[in-house]
Write a protein that holds these residues in place. Sequence first.
Motif, PDB file in Angstrom:
ATOM      1  N   ILE A 112      -2.971  -1.588   4.904  1.00 32.24           N
ATOM      2  CA  ILE A 112      -1.874  -2.551   4.861  1.00 32.24           C
ATOM      3  C   ILE A 112      -2.509  -3.924   4.689  1.00 32.24           C
ATOM      4  N   ALA A 113      -2.410  -4.471   3.488  1.00 31.12           N
ATOM      5  CA  ALA A 113      -3.073  -5.733   3.145  1.00 31.12           C
ATOM      6  C   ALA A 113      -2.107  -6.884   3.387  1.00 31.12           C
ATOM      7  N   VAL A 114      -2.344  -7.626   4.460  1.00 35.16           N
ATOM      8  CA  VAL A 114      -1.439  -8.673   4.909  1.00 35.16           C
ATOM      9  C   VAL A 114      -1.919 -10.021   4.384  1.00 35.16           C
ATOM     10  N   GLY A 115      -1.196 -10.585   3.431  1.00 32.14           N
ATOM     11  CA  GLY A 115      -1.548 -11.898   2.900  1.00 32.14           C
ATOM     12  C   GLY A 115      -2.475 -11.844   1.704  1.00 32.14           C
ATOM     13  N   GLY A 116      -2.582 -12.978   1.027  1.00 35.28           N
ATOM     14  CA  GLY A 116      -3.292 -13.043  -0.236  1.00 35.28           C
ATOM     15  C   GLY A 116      -4.779 -12.766  -0.152  1.00 35.28           C
ATOM     16  N   TYR A 117      -5.452 -13.200   0.913  1.00 38.49           N
ATOM     17  CA  TYR A 117      -6.894 -12.999   0.996  1.00 38.49           C
ATOM     18  C   TYR A 117      -7.242 -11.517   1.077  1.00 38.49           C
ATOM     19  N   ALA A 118      -6.521 -10.784   1.902  1.00 41.35           N
ATOM     20  CA  ALA A 118      -6.770  -9.344   2.013  1.00 41.35           C
ATOM     21  C   ALA A 118      -6.387  -8.626   0.735  1.00 41.35           C
ATOM     22  N   GLN A 119      -5.320  -9.076   0.101  1.00 43.42           N
ATOM     23  CA  GLN A 119      -4.888  -8.431  -1.135  1.00 43.42           C
ATOM     24  C   GLN A 119      -5.918  -8.617  -2.246  1.00 43.42           C
ATOM     25  N   LYS A 120      -6.492  -9.787  -2.353  1.00 39.64           N
ATOM     26  CA  LYS A 120      -7.507 -10.010  -3.389  1.00 39.64           C
ATOM     27  C   LYS A 120      -8.748  -9.159  -3.141  1.00 39.64           C
ATOM     28  N   TRP A 121      -9.104  -8.978  -1.877  1.00 40.68           N
ATOM     29  CA  TRP A 121     -10.284  -8.159  -1.575  1.00 40.68           C
ATOM     30  C   TRP A 121     -10.027  -6.688  -1.889  1.00 40.68           C
ATOM     31  N   HIS A 172       0.642  -0.394  -6.266  1.00 41.60           N
ATOM     32  CA  HIS A 172      -0.538  -0.500  -5.410  1.00 41.60           C
ATOM     33  C   HIS A 172      -0.599   0.635  -4.394  1.00 41.60           C
ATOM     34  N   LEU A 173       0.554   1.094  -3.965  1.00 46.50           N
ATOM     35  CA  LEU A 173       0.586   2.162  -2.968  1.00 46.50           C
ATOM     36  C   LEU A 173      -0.064   3.441  -3.499  1.00 46.50           C
ATOM     37  N   GLU A 174      -0.039   3.631  -4.801  1.00 45.06           N
ATOM     38  CA  GLU A 174      -0.678   4.809  -5.400  1.00 45.06           C
ATOM     39  C   GLU A 174      -2.173   4.836  -5.126  1.00 45.06           C
ATOM     40  N   SER A 175      -2.773   3.665  -4.934  1.00 43.87           N
ATOM     41  CA  SER A 175      -4.207   3.593  -4.629  1.00 43.87           C
ATOM     42  C   SER A 175      -4.469   3.478  -3.137  1.00 43.87           C
ATOM     43  N   GLY A 176      -3.423   3.632  -2.315  1.00 44.59           N
ATOM     44  CA  GLY A 176      -3.601   3.616  -0.866  1.00 44.59           C
ATOM     45  C   GLY A 176      -3.560   2.252  -0.231  1.00 44.59           C
ATOM     46  N   VAL A 177      -3.063   1.241  -0.960  1.00 45.22           N
ATOM     47  CA  VAL A 177      -2.968  -0.117  -0.429  1.00 45.22           C
ATOM     48  C   VAL A 177      -1.517  -0.581  -0.515  1.00 45.22           C
ATOM     49  N   LEU A 178      -0.988  -1.055   0.591  1.00 45.21           N
ATOM     50  CA  LEU A 178       0.376  -1.579   0.606  1.00 45.21           C
ATOM     51  C   LEU A 178       0.318  -3.059   0.957  1.00 45.21           C
ATOM     52  N   PRO A 179       0.623  -3.936   0.006  1.00 46.15           N
ATOM     53  CA  PRO A 179       0.552  -5.381   0.270  1.00 46.15           C
ATOM     54  C   PRO A 179       1.800  -5.887   0.992  1.00 46.15           C
ATOM     55  N   LEU A 180       1.587  -6.766   1.975  1.00 44.26           N
ATOM     56  CA  LEU A 180       2.674  -7.412   2.702  1.00 44.26           C
ATOM     57  C   LEU A 180       2.452  -8.920   2.692  1.00 44.26           C
ATOM     58  N   PRO A 181       3.534  -9.700   2.754  1.00 48.55           N
ATOM     59  CA  PRO A 181       3.350 -11.136   3.004  1.00 48.55           C
ATOM     60  C   PRO A 181       2.850 -11.317   4.428  1.00 48.55           C
ATOM     61  N   HIS A 182       2.301 -12.484   4.707  1.00 43.69           N
ATOM     62  CA  HIS A 182       1.902 -12.737   6.086  1.00 43.69           C
ATOM     63  C   HIS A 182       3.159 -12.841   6.946  1.00 43.69           C
ATOM     64  N   PRO A 183       3.169 -12.254   8.144  1.00 42.89           N
ATOM     65  CA  PRO A 183       4.365 -12.284   8.983  1.00 42.89           C
ATOM     66  C   PRO A 183       4.586 -13.602   9.718  1.00 42.89           C
ATOM     67  N   SER A 184       3.937 -14.659   9.293  1.00 45.69           N
ATOM     68  CA  SER A 184       4.100 -15.970   9.916  1.00 45.69           C
ATOM     69  C   SER A 184       5.541 -16.469   9.777  1.00 45.69           C
ATOM     70  N   TRP A 185       5.963 -17.303  10.715  1.00 43.13           N
ATOM     71  CA  TRP A 185       7.287 -17.941  10.616  1.00 43.13           C
ATOM     72  C   TRP A 185       7.400 -18.777   9.356  1.00 43.13           C
TER      73      TRP A 185
END
Length: 204
Positions: A134-143, A162-175
């Motif tokens: 679960i890639a949370v935010g842009g930095y993790a997604q780029k990596w 992306h989920l087909e490759s085992g990665v699910l990107p999420l926005p950061h859960p910040s307010w």
Amino acid sequence: MQAPLQPVSIAGLSAAIRACRVCRDVPERPLPHEPRPVVVLSAAARILIAGQAPGLRVQETGIPFNDASGDRLRQWLAVSRDQFYDSANFAILPMGFCFPGYDAKGSDLPPRRECAPLWRAPALSAMPQIGLVIAVGGYAQKWHLGRCAAAMTETVRDWRQHLESGVLPLPHPSWRNTGWLRQNPWFEAELLPVLREKVSRWIS
């Protein structure tokens, strides 16, 4: 300090990461406080949460996602605090292990650049059982997505691919992303049900 060249135990690698002081000793941009690396490695968890970097409260408590962002993330995952902090359920490996400090506007600085090149490959190699990142935010997604990662909205909108490759990107859960959530109702309507279903398969 250099990352281990040979495979080591989860316990040994966790101890080595927590003892790391590389960012403190960088003369041109030292960490503004004593390092307190916050990670959760696991030999059992099938789900890895790849976040950005700890906030100040996490730095103070040593507990990952121990803040309002963590509350929202747990709501997205539909898990309790006990389930979230059970290392048999989730491994947690942010891009930067320590709170990086604030910029002039009072916002968190980007994750420290020293952590990922030094520790990410050994940590991921030590957890071959991970089935979902679960890639949370842009930095993790780029990596984790490399060239497939675009701007955050576009990357998250393409979550099915992306989920087909085992990665699910999420926005950061910040307010700070509350407005983004209102502008993108498909996130809660389409992505979250799939996320929750996949999480429910692999947690106890």
